[in-house]
Design a protein around this motif. Sequence first.
Motif, short mmCIF file in Angstrom:
data_model
loop_
_atom_site.label_atom_id
_atom_site.label_comp_id
_atom_site.label_asym_id
_atom_site.label_seq_id
_atom_site.Cartn_x
_atom_site.Cartn_y
_atom_site.Cartn_z
N SER A 139 23.89 22.38 -6.21
CA SER A 139 23.40 23.72 -6.52
C SER A 139 21.88 23.71 -6.67
CB SER A 139 24.03 24.23 -7.81
OG SER A 139 25.40 24.39 -7.65
N LEU A 140 21.36 22.70 -7.34
CA LEU A 140 19.91 22.59 -7.49
C LEU A 140 19.24 22.39 -6.14
CD1 LEU A 140 19.58 20.43 -10.72
CD2 LEU A 140 18.98 22.83 -10.44
N ALA A 141 19.86 21.58 -5.27
CA ALA A 141 19.29 21.33 -3.96
C ALA A 141 19.31 22.61 -3.11
CB ALA A 141 20.07 20.23 -3.26
N ALA A 142 20.33 23.44 -3.28
CA ALA A 142 20.43 24.67 -2.50
C ALA A 142 19.36 25.67 -2.91
CB ALA A 142 21.81 25.29 -2.68
N PHE A 143 18.97 25.67 -4.18
CA PHE A 143 17.95 26.62 -4.67
C PHE A 143 16.54 26.07 -4.55
CE2 PHE A 143 21.70 28.22 -7.06
CZ PHE A 143 21.71 29.50 -6.52
N ALA A 144 16.38 24.82 -4.19
CA ALA A 144 15.04 24.22 -4.12
C ALA A 144 14.33 24.58 -2.84
CB ALA A 144 15.12 22.71 -4.25
N VAL A 200 28.32 18.94 -8.20
CA VAL A 200 28.14 20.38 -7.94
C VAL A 200 26.78 20.83 -8.47
CG1 VAL A 200 28.99 22.67 -8.59
CG2 VAL A 200 30.59 20.91 -7.84
N SER A 201 26.36 20.33 -9.63
CA SER A 201 25.07 20.71 -10.18
C SER A 201 23.94 20.24 -9.29
CB SER A 201 24.89 20.12 -11.58
OG SER A 201 25.85 20.64 -12.46
N ILE A 202 24.02 19.03 -8.81
CA ILE A 202 22.97 18.49 -7.92
C ILE A 202 22.92 19.30 -6.62
CG2 ILE A 202 22.32 16.50 -6.51
CD1 ILE A 202 23.31 14.73 -8.84
N ALA A 221 40.52 9.69 -17.82
CA ALA A 221 40.19 9.56 -16.40
C ALA A 221 39.95 10.93 -15.78
CB ALA A 221 41.31 8.82 -15.67
N ILE A 222 40.78 11.91 -16.13
CA ILE A 222 40.61 13.27 -15.61
C ILE A 222 39.30 13.87 -16.08
CG2 ILE A 222 41.52 15.64 -15.76
CD1 ILE A 222 44.35 14.36 -15.71
N VAL A 223 38.98 13.71 -17.36
CA VAL A 223 37.74 14.27 -17.89
C VAL A 223 36.53 13.61 -17.24
CG1 VAL A 223 36.31 14.42 -19.98
CG2 VAL A 223 38.72 15.05 -20.07
N ILE A 224 36.56 12.31 -17.07
CA ILE A 224 35.45 11.62 -16.40
C ILE A 224 35.31 12.13 -14.96
CG2 ILE A 224 34.68 9.39 -15.49
CD1 ILE A 224 35.83 8.15 -18.11
N GLY A 225 36.44 12.32 -14.27
CA GLY A 225 36.41 12.86 -12.92
C GLY A 225 35.80 14.26 -12.88
N LEU A 226 36.16 15.10 -13.85
CA LEU A 226 35.59 16.45 -13.92
C LEU A 226 34.09 16.40 -14.21
CD1 LEU A 226 38.42 18.38 -15.81
CD2 LEU A 226 37.77 18.59 -13.39
N TYR A 227 33.67 15.47 -15.07
CA TYR A 227 32.24 15.31 -15.33
C TYR A 227 31.50 14.92 -14.06
CZ TYR A 227 32.61 15.58 -20.45
OH TYR A 227 32.80 16.00 -21.74
N LEU A 228 32.05 13.97 -13.33
CA LEU A 228 31.42 13.53 -12.08
C LEU A 228 31.36 14.68 -11.07
CD1 LEU A 228 32.91 9.94 -11.68
CD2 LEU A 228 30.58 10.58 -12.38
N LEU A 229 32.44 15.44 -10.98
CA LEU A 229 32.46 16.60 -10.09
C LEU A 229 31.41 17.62 -10.51
CD1 LEU A 229 33.86 18.09 -7.74
CD2 LEU A 229 35.40 19.09 -9.45
N ASN A 230 31.27 17.84 -11.81
CA ASN A 230 30.26 18.76 -12.34
C ASN A 230 28.85 18.28 -11.98
OD1 ASN A 230 29.05 20.85 -13.74
ND2 ASN A 230 29.27 19.85 -15.72
N ILE A 231 28.61 16.99 -12.08
CA ILE A 231 27.29 16.44 -11.73
C ILE A 231 26.99 16.66 -10.25
CG2 ILE A 231 26.00 14.28 -11.47
CD1 ILE A 231 27.39 13.35 -14.10
#
Length: 166
Positions: free
Chosen positions: A161-166, A157-159, A145-155
């Motif tokens: 970050s991409l939106a901020a640089f677009a 943050v990545s989205i 559950a923690i790893v899945i939560g970290l993956y979702l958080l990473n997704i």
Amino acid sequence: MENTNADNASSALYDIAVTEAGTFYLREAAKWAKFLSILGFIGSAFAIIMGLFAGSIMSALTMFGAGAFEEASGLDGAGAFGTGVAIIFGIVFVLVGVLYIFPSLYLYRFSEKTRIALATMDSRTLTEALKNQKSFFKFWGVYAAIVIGLYLLNIVVSILSLAAFA
């Protein structure tokens, strides 16, 4: 000691018997649990050793092939990976190694207590074995559950970050 609903269960539950086939399956499960727990302990030891020597290992990698990268990048004396990265890798490997000791220990205890319970036909020892099996699965459930939560958080943050640089 843990107070569970199983401790307060009706006497009808105490009439459960383990059949010959059930005993066979428990014995086989205990053997595999012991094997996997030993592999877990070995893996934990390797992870801890890797973590303790991460800096040396990364320096050795720099000497065997990454030297050209070091020269091209201008990293003088820090190695191709950098000292900070080596420290982070070392900490992560040690933490993972220590963390993996716990499920291995639960699995080993399940194995040993199951073996003893089947040899002595002791239901209390079998209950302790099953308690360790429960702890093993609970550990991996919380971990997943923690790893899945970290993956979702990473997704997320990545989205962002991409939106901020677009």
